[in-house]
Design a protein around this motif. Structure first.
Motif, short mmCIF file in Angstrom:
data_model
loop_
_atom_site.label_atom_id
_atom_site.label_comp_id
_atom_site.label_asym_id
_atom_site.label_seq_id
_atom_site.Cartn_x
_atom_site.Cartn_y
_atom_site.Cartn_z
N THR A 92 0.85 -1.19 0.00
CA THR A 92 0.00 0.00 0.00
C THR A 92 0.88 1.23 0.00
N LYS B 45 0.96 5.38 0.10
CA LYS B 45 0.23 6.59 0.46
C LYS B 45 1.19 7.76 0.33
N PRO C 266 -3.86 11.70 3.12
CA PRO C 266 -3.13 11.25 1.94
C PRO C 266 -3.67 11.89 0.67
N THR D 167 -3.66 7.11 -2.61
CA THR D 167 -3.49 5.80 -2.00
C THR D 167 -3.67 4.75 -3.09
N THR E 149 -2.96 0.39 -3.83
CA THR E 149 -2.56 -0.92 -3.31
C THR E 149 -2.36 -1.87 -4.48
#
Length: 96
Positions: A10, A12, A23, A26, A28
């Motif tokens: 992940t 950020k 953030p 973001t 992932t």
């Protein structure tokens, strides 16, 4: 000592000069069978403070976080493609 597949990574990003900011981005992704991952985050043009966290969804390994400063200059910045590349962001996850 072995590559781990399906580890979540992940990413950020935060403004470099704003404490306690939310953030800006973001993302992932998951590692492949070679333990490799690639993250493409677009839309920033100021210095960023970034956290990358590796987590094992199965819970067998401990999580680990790396911090990176993206400064948009130096050898990691390609002006032609407006891309900042980070190649040295390896994680070593220990068994719980």
């Amino acid at each position: 000592g072995q590559a781990l597949e399906d580890i979540s990574i992940t990413f950020k990003s935060y403004p470099h000069d704003v404490a306690d900011a939310a953030p800006l981005n973001t993302e992932t992704v998951y590692s492949n069978s070679k333990g490799e991952f690639s993250i493409l985050a677009a839309g920033a043009d100021t210095d960023l403070f970034c956290n990358l966290t590796a987590e094992d969804p199965s819970g067998l390994y401990e999580s680990q976080t790396r911090k990176i400063l993206v400064s948009w200059e130096g050898v990691s910045f390609d002006r032609l493609s407006n891309t900042y590349v980070v190649n040295d962001c390896n994680f070593v996850l220990n068994r719980k």
